[in-house]
Design an enzyme around this catalytic site. Structure first.
Site, short mmCIF file in Angstrom:
data_model
loop_
_atom_site.label_atom_id
_atom_site.label_comp_id
_atom_site.label_asym_id
_atom_site.label_seq_id
_atom_site.Cartn_x
_atom_site.Cartn_y
_atom_site.Cartn_z
N HIS A 11 0.89 -1.17 0.00
CA HIS A 11 0.00 0.00 0.00
C HIS A 11 0.92 1.22 0.00
O HIS A 11 1.60 1.50 0.99
CB HIS A 11 -0.89 -0.05 1.24
CG HIS A 11 -2.11 0.81 1.14
ND1 HIS A 11 -3.07 0.65 0.16
CD2 HIS A 11 -2.55 1.83 1.92
CE1 HIS A 11 -4.03 1.54 0.33
NE2 HIS A 11 -3.74 2.28 1.39
N LYS A 42 -10.18 6.46 -3.63
CA LYS A 42 -9.23 7.49 -3.20
C LYS A 42 -7.86 7.07 -3.73
O LYS A 42 -7.47 5.91 -3.61
CB LYS A 42 -9.26 7.53 -1.67
CG LYS A 42 -8.15 8.31 -0.99
CD LYS A 42 -8.64 8.72 0.40
CE LYS A 42 -7.56 8.60 1.45
NZ LYS A 42 -8.01 9.09 2.77
N LYS A 90 -3.74 7.72 -3.68
CA LYS A 90 -2.69 8.29 -2.85
C LYS A 90 -1.64 8.92 -3.76
O LYS A 90 -1.02 8.21 -4.57
CB LYS A 90 -2.06 7.17 -2.00
CG LYS A 90 -2.97 6.70 -0.90
CD LYS A 90 -3.09 7.78 0.14
CE LYS A 90 -3.77 7.29 1.39
NZ LYS A 90 -3.86 8.33 2.41
N ASP A 118 -5.58 11.86 -2.02
CA ASP A 118 -5.03 12.23 -0.72
C ASP A 118 -3.53 12.47 -0.91
O ASP A 118 -2.80 11.57 -1.35
CB ASP A 118 -5.26 11.10 0.29
CG ASP A 118 -4.90 11.50 1.71
OD1 ASP A 118 -4.40 12.62 1.91
OD2 ASP A 118 -5.13 10.69 2.63
N GLU A 171 -7.60 15.79 -0.55
CA GLU A 171 -7.42 15.64 0.89
C GLU A 171 -6.02 16.09 1.30
O GLU A 171 -5.03 15.69 0.70
CB GLU A 171 -7.64 14.17 1.25
CG GLU A 171 -7.50 13.85 2.73
CD GLU A 171 -7.93 12.41 3.02
OE1 GLU A 171 -8.62 11.78 2.19
OE2 GLU A 171 -7.54 11.90 4.09
N ASP A 224 -7.46 16.54 6.89
CA ASP A 224 -7.25 15.26 7.59
C ASP A 224 -6.21 15.46 8.69
O ASP A 224 -6.56 15.65 9.85
CB ASP A 224 -6.83 14.17 6.59
CG ASP A 224 -6.50 12.85 7.29
OD1 ASP A 224 -6.74 12.74 8.50
OD2 ASP A 224 -6.00 11.91 6.63
N LYS A 253 -11.78 11.18 12.05
CA LYS A 253 -11.05 9.97 12.43
C LYS A 253 -11.14 9.83 13.94
O LYS A 253 -10.79 10.77 14.66
CB LYS A 253 -9.59 10.05 11.98
CG LYS A 253 -9.41 9.96 10.48
CD LYS A 253 -7.96 9.87 10.07
CE LYS A 253 -7.81 9.62 8.58
NZ LYS A 253 -6.41 9.58 8.15
N GLU A 311 -14.46 5.71 4.37
CA GLU A 311 -13.42 4.87 3.77
C GLU A 311 -13.07 3.74 4.75
O GLU A 311 -11.90 3.42 4.95
CB GLU A 311 -12.19 5.71 3.42
CG GLU A 311 -11.62 6.46 4.62
CD GLU A 311 -10.41 7.33 4.31
OE1 GLU A 311 -10.12 7.59 3.14
OE2 GLU A 311 -9.75 7.75 5.29
#
Ligand SMILES: O=C(O)C[C@H]1C=CC(=O)O1
Ligand SMILES: [Mn+2]
Length: 385
Positions: free
Chosen positions: A20, A166, A168, A197, A223, A248, A272, A326
């Site tokens: 990831h 989303k 990255k 993001d 984001e 965020d 979050k 998410e």
């Protein structure tokens, strides 16, 4: 009155289904700090403290979360009536500064126990109570390869698992990142919402260029493009660009939420539970956003199933969740640590309905994956950006 009888805090390392790739780290496994509390009547509560890439995302690590709980929070719990969640958390807050992730794990475990004692889901104990039973769930395309991301997105759409993606970005040059996003928007964009993001990795001029270009290629949301502690830059970008900016890393609970809202530094908040400092604090952040007319999105720290269930209970109390959630963390892991997995179908996660968090651990999986088990160990593997 309820007294703490037993507590166990342990780190569980579970591999990810693929690397990831984020701007600050590439994950190959996820480390979850699980806290399990048991009271004198045998009622059990679960909580999770999880971050991303060791210390590369935030100021708490899996190891520091465990140490804060064991060394400083458990002694407070031992001297408290843990059936009184608000009072117990106030006592913890009086002697432990910061450490939001650790506090969130403990508050989640206390609420799990409270819900079980009262026979209601945790979502009925937060804010005005539960208003929804399912939550839209985004997936993050972050394999590091555009063609692989498109194939993965196609598969998610075909399975009706996700239609919000989303991406990255922030690791490559702005124009290269925008080309990557543009290719994915072109391939999937008429069937899905595409967001990005940047995880704080752009300077303000890079963000000005990047946000304008992203809007033009069909991206819906950006984001945290720039540093989370530079509220003035976020305000300039948010007010000067057409594409909405979502905060965020800038959000650390109600005070920061109020500052960002007052400054006009974002038009959407990524909620979050860990960053906010717990489930109650997340509901307060959401209330500030709603009062300020901002959009809401249910964010994740890529928690496993325990933290994801806790987040789901909070997000289920929000009447306006315009941007969805998410909460896909468990799906990024090769193995499930719950006896019964969370249910994902039709682009949504079902919020558990049982008392407390409505979940139970798979004891064999925990015995196998916990870092302090006997025998060969899988260490959390994270490579730097
Ligand atoms: O929002 C973040 O920065 C963390 C996270 C959420 C989804 C994902 O892939 O990483
Ligand atoms: Mn983020």
């Amino acid at each position: 009155m309820a007294a703490l009888d037993r507590a166990d805090t342990f780190i569980v390392d579970v591999p990810t289904i693929r690397p990831h790739v984020l701007a600050m780290a590439t994950m190959h496994s996820q480390a979850m700090t699980i806290v399990r509390l048991v009271d004198g009547d045998g009622v059990e509560g679960l909580g999770e403290g999880t971050t991303i890439g060791g210390l590369s995302y935030g100021e708490e690590s899996p190891e520091s979360i465990k140490s804060a709980i064991d060394t400083y929070i458990l002694p407070v719990l031992e001297a408290s009536d843990i059936s009184r969640v608000g009072e117990t958390m106030a006592r913890i807050n009086a002697c432990v500064r910061g450490n939001h992730f650790a506090k969130c794990a403990v508050e989640s475990a206390l609420l799990d126990m409270a819900g079980k004692r009262l026979g209601v889901p945790v979502s009925e104990l937060i804010g005005g109570g539960r208003v929804r039973d399912t939550l839209p769930v985004a997936w993050t395309l972050a394999s590091g390869d555009t063609a692989r991301d498109i194939a993965e997105g196609e598969q998610m759409l075909a399975e009706r698992r996700h239609n919000i993606f989303k991406l990255k970005i922030g690791k490559r040059a702005v124009r290269d990142d925008v080309a990557h996003v543009g290719a994915i928007c072109k391939a999937l964009g008429d069937r899905a919402s595409i967001r990005v993001d940047v995880n704080q990795n752009w300077s303000e001029p890079q963000a000005r260029l990047g946000m304008a270009m992203l809007h033009d290629v069909g991206c819906d949301l950006v984001e945290q493009p720039t540093a989370g502690d530079d509220i003035a830059a976020m305000a300039r970008l948010s007010q000067g660009q057409t594409i909405p900016l979502m905060a965020d890393e800038a959000l650390h609970g109600p005070r920061s939420a109020l500052r960002i809202a007052e400054a006009g530094a974002a038009s959407v908040f990524a909620l979050k539970i860990e960053q906010s400092g717990g489930l109650f604090a997340t509901a307060q952040v959401a209330a500030i956003a709603e009062a300020a007319g901002l959009g809401l999105y249910g964010g994740t720290m890529l928690e496993g199933s325990v933290g994801t269930a806790a987040s789901a209970h909070v997000f289920a109390t929000l009447p306006q969740l315009d941007w969805g959630t998410e909460l896909f963390g468990p799906l990024l892991q090769t193995d499930e640590i719950l006896a019964e997995p969370l249910h994902y179908a039709d682009f949504a996660l079902s919020v558990p309905t049982g008392p407390g968090l409505g979940i139970a651990l798979d004891e064999d999986k925990i015995a196998y994956f916990r870092r302090d088990r006997d025998g060969p160990r899988l260490h959390a593997v994270t490579t730097g950006a």
